[in-house]
Design a protein around this motif. Structure first.
Motif, PDB file in Angstrom:
ATOM      1  N   THR A 164      14.760  -2.864  11.800  1.00 30.38           N
ATOM      2  CA  THR A 164      13.556  -1.906  12.282  1.00 30.38           C
ATOM      3  C   THR A 164      13.988  -0.700  12.917  1.00 30.38           C
ATOM      4  N   GLN A 165      15.256  -0.527  13.615  1.00 32.04           N
ATOM      5  CA  GLN A 165      15.402   0.802  13.900  1.00 32.04           C
ATOM      6  C   GLN A 165      15.934   1.484  12.896  1.00 32.04           C
ATOM      7  N   VAL A 166      16.702   1.215  11.927  1.00 34.53           N
ATOM      8  CA  VAL A 166      16.951   1.948  10.613  1.00 34.53           C
ATOM      9  C   VAL A 166      15.828   2.560   9.980  1.00 34.53           C
ATOM     10  N   ASN A 167      14.687   1.459   9.658  1.00 35.55           N
ATOM     11  CA  ASN A 167      13.413   2.182   9.096  1.00 35.55           C
ATOM     12  C   ASN A 167      12.751   3.213   9.962  1.00 35.55           C
ATOM     13  N   GLN A 168      12.791   2.919  11.397  1.00 35.21           N
ATOM     14  CA  GLN A 168      12.009   4.034  12.078  1.00 35.21           C
ATOM     15  C   GLN A 168      13.133   5.306  12.132  1.00 35.21           C
ATOM     16  N   GLN A 169      14.181   5.215  12.085  1.00 36.87           N
ATOM     17  CA  GLN A 169      15.054   6.770  12.383  1.00 36.87           C
ATOM     18  C   GLN A 169      15.548   7.044  11.350  1.00 36.87           C
ATOM     19  N   THR A 170      15.337   6.521  10.055  1.00 35.36           N
ATOM     20  CA  THR A 170      15.807   7.355   8.737  1.00 35.36           C
ATOM     21  C   THR A 170      14.453   7.987   8.468  1.00 35.36           C
ATOM     22  N   LEU A 171      14.572   9.250   7.912  1.00 30.97           N
ATOM     23  CA  LEU A 171      13.424   9.816   7.350  1.00 30.97           C
ATOM     24  C   LEU A 171      13.189  10.066   5.919  1.00 30.97           C
ATOM     25  N   ALA A 172      11.980   9.828   5.346  1.00 29.42           N
ATOM     26  CA  ALA A 172      11.830   9.884   4.010  1.00 29.42           C
ATOM     27  C   ALA A 172      10.973  11.446   3.807  1.00 29.42           C
ATOM     28  N   PHE A 173      11.469  12.563   3.292  1.00 32.14           N
ATOM     29  CA  PHE A 173      10.717  13.579   3.042  1.00 32.14           C
ATOM     30  C   PHE A 173      10.346  13.854   1.602  1.00 32.14           C
ATOM     31  N   ALA A 174       8.995  13.767   1.206  1.00 31.79           N
ATOM     32  CA  ALA A 174       8.643  13.831  -0.129  1.00 31.79           C
ATOM     33  C   ALA A 174       8.505  15.600  -0.342  1.00 31.79           C
ATOM     34  N   MET A 175       8.966  16.206  -1.438  1.00 31.07           N
ATOM     35  CA  MET A 175       8.833  17.416  -1.445  1.00 31.07           C
ATOM     36  C   MET A 175       7.416  17.732  -2.140  1.00 31.07           C
ATOM     37  N   ILE A 176       6.702  18.567  -1.601  1.00 32.15           N
ATOM     38  CA  ILE A 176       5.371  19.095  -2.388  1.00 32.15           C
ATOM     39  C   ILE A 176       5.516  20.585  -2.796  1.00 32.15           C
ATOM     40  N   GLU A 177       5.601  20.658  -4.021  1.00 28.66           N
ATOM     41  CA  GLU A 177       5.900  21.916  -4.676  1.00 28.66           C
ATOM     42  C   GLU A 177       5.257  22.236  -6.172  1.00 28.66           C
ATOM     43  N   THR A 178       4.182  21.243  -6.410  1.00 32.09           N
ATOM     44  CA  THR A 178       3.456  21.573  -7.643  1.00 32.09           C
ATOM     45  C   THR A 178       2.013  21.543  -7.068  1.00 32.09           C
ATOM     46  N   ARG A 179       1.093  21.830  -8.126  1.00 32.43           N
ATOM     47  CA  ARG A 179      -0.342  21.716  -7.884  1.00 32.43           C
ATOM     48  C   ARG A 179      -0.485  20.075  -8.148  1.00 32.43           C
ATOM     49  N   GLU A 180       0.127  19.389  -8.821  1.00 35.90           N
ATOM     50  CA  GLU A 180      -0.069  17.841  -8.913  1.00 35.90           C
ATOM     51  C   GLU A 180       0.197  17.305  -7.523  1.00 35.90           C
ATOM     52  N   ALA A 181       1.199  17.637  -6.974  1.00 33.37           N
ATOM     53  CA  ALA A 181       1.702  17.039  -5.588  1.00 33.37           C
ATOM     54  C   ALA A 181       0.662  17.467  -4.422  1.00 33.37           C
ATOM     55  N   PHE A 182       0.298  18.680  -4.558  1.00 33.87           N
ATOM     56  CA  PHE A 182      -0.922  19.296  -3.636  1.00 33.87           C
ATOM     57  C   PHE A 182      -2.117  18.284  -3.747  1.00 33.87           C
ATOM     58  N   ASP A 183      -2.744  18.036  -5.030  1.00 36.13           N
ATOM     59  CA  ASP A 183      -3.929  17.446  -5.096  1.00 36.13           C
ATOM     60  C   ASP A 183      -3.713  16.064  -4.693  1.00 36.13           C
ATOM     61  N   ALA A 184      -2.313  15.627  -4.798  1.00 35.61           N
ATOM     62  CA  ALA A 184      -2.392  13.942  -4.174  1.00 35.61           C
ATOM     63  C   ALA A 184      -1.729  13.999  -2.948  1.00 35.61           C
ATOM     64  N   LEU A 185      -1.789  15.161  -2.170  1.00 35.19           N
ATOM     65  CA  LEU A 185      -1.092  15.176  -0.846  1.00 35.19           C
ATOM     66  C   LEU A 185      -1.977  14.127  -0.012  1.00 35.19           C
ATOM     67  N   ASP A 186      -2.860  14.018   0.309  1.00 35.31           N
ATOM     68  CA  ASP A 186      -3.525  12.887   1.194  1.00 35.31           C
ATOM     69  C   ASP A 186      -3.020  11.472   0.800  1.00 35.31           C
ATOM     70  N   ALA A 187      -2.938  11.303  -0.496  1.00 34.76           N
ATOM     71  CA  ALA A 187      -2.539   9.646  -1.075  1.00 34.76           C
ATOM     72  C   ALA A 187      -0.940   9.632  -0.617  1.00 34.76           C
ATOM     73  N   ILE A 188      -0.260  10.951  -0.846  1.00 35.88           N
ATOM     74  CA  ILE A 188       1.320  10.874  -0.447  1.00 35.88           C
ATOM     75  C   ILE A 188       1.582  10.531   0.815  1.00 35.88           C
ATOM     76  N   LEU A 189       0.737  11.254   1.618  1.00 38.40           N
ATOM     77  CA  LEU A 189       0.978  11.027   3.027  1.00 38.40           C
ATOM     78  C   LEU A 189       0.626   9.782   3.537  1.00 38.40           C
ATOM     79  N   GLY A 190      -0.195   9.214   2.957  1.00 37.44           N
ATOM     80  CA  GLY A 190      -0.868   7.803   3.199  1.00 37.44           C
ATOM     81  C   GLY A 190       0.311   6.610   2.824  1.00 37.44           C
ATOM     82  N   VAL A 191       1.300   6.984   2.118  1.00 35.72           N
ATOM     83  CA  VAL A 191       2.142   5.934   1.531  1.00 35.72           C
ATOM     84  C   VAL A 191       3.103   5.345   2.459  1.00 35.72           C
ATOM     85  N   ARG A 192       3.046   4.185   2.926  1.00 38.40           N
ATOM     86  CA  ARG A 192       3.681   3.552   4.009  1.00 38.40           C
ATOM     87  C   ARG A 192       5.346   3.712   3.718  1.00 38.40           C
TER      88      ARG A 192
END
Length: 253
Positions: free
Chosen positions: A135-163
């Motif tokens: 549980t601690q590992v899951n909380q303390q290790t961070l997953a950063f998704a890079m947003i660098e395309t129009r496709e990613a920008f358009d999907a931003l809300d959905a990407i942010l919603g991914v658990r």
């Protein structure tokens, strides 16, 4: 405090960026004034061996290590965490499916599918034989998704919603290419200020962390004011050149 705890508490983290896979260079910037160090496998010279040893140098300096993996190398995300990294930046996450695959590699069940095999068990995560450790590992290790395309920008809300996705990280040069439809590479373009600011705002609204690469102190301050809390400033090659130029200029008067 861990990188995760500091960022979630609202602290602004300034990180160095390492492209040179030389142990002494990594050690030097890890002992500098930066709060953390990113090892770049996508465009930098780092490979698995240099990440393994580089993370150790950074940890010995008492700083958190972050790894930017190559495009699509989500298997390397798990390995970077096994090596002791506290966060991973994944480039070109352009869809919800990309984000889900990345999160799966970053988190242990029930959030993800990360396989057990940590080489460096950090004491701050607790007893590795317990469920609390996972549980601690899951909380303390961070997953950063890079947003660098129009496709990613358009999907931003959905990407942010991914658990399992803890934040987003902007690559402004690639973002400028995408935003201009390939007409320019200009991370300082006025045309991208508004959409990049929107990325930080949406991340904050979703309870996630916003990060960005900056090539200068001025650029970094500009986006810190706009809500970015994980900010990398320049890179090791730039630090060497800037220091050399300043020294020569001072010597010549």
């Amino acid at each position: 405090m861990s990188l995760s705890s500091r960022l979630r508490a609202g602290e602004t983290i300034l990180s160095a960026w390492s492209t040179l896979p030389e142990p002494l260079t990594i050690e030097a910037i890890a002992h500098s004034a930066f709060d953390a160090v990113v090892l770049d496998m996508q465009h930098g010279g780092h490979d698995e061996a240099s990440v393994l040893h580089g993370v150790g140098h950074i940890m010995q300096a008492g700083k958190p290590a972050i790894v930017r993996i190559p495009v699509g190398r989500f298997d390397m995300a798990s390995r970077a965490l096994d090596f002791g990294a506290e966060a991973v930046i994944a480039p070109m996450v352009n869809s919800v499916e990309d984000a889900r695959r990345f999160a799966a590699a970053m988190k242990y069940p029930p959030i993800g599918e990360r396989s057990w095999g940590a080489m460096r068990n950090k004491a701050s995560y607790g007893d590795p034989r317990s469920g609390d450790y996972l549980t601690q590992v899951n909380q303390q290790t961070l997953a950063f998704a890079m947003i660098e395309t129009r496709e990613a920008f358009d999907a931003l809300d959905a990407i942010l919603g991914v658990r399992g996705i803890d934040g987003v990280f902007v690559g402004p040069s690639d973002f400028s290419i995408a935003w201009s439809n390939g007409r320019e590479v200009d991370p300082n373009s006025e045309s991208i200020v508004e959409p990049i600011t929107e990325i930080a705002s949406k991340a904050a609204a979703a309870g996630k962390i916003a990060g960005i690469y900056s090539g200068s102190a001025e650029f970094a301050r500009h986006y810190i004011e706009r809500g970015f809390r994980f900010v990398t400033v320049g890179n090791d090659k730039a630090y060497l050149c800037m220091a050399a130029e300043a020294l020569v200029k001072a010597t010549r008067g």
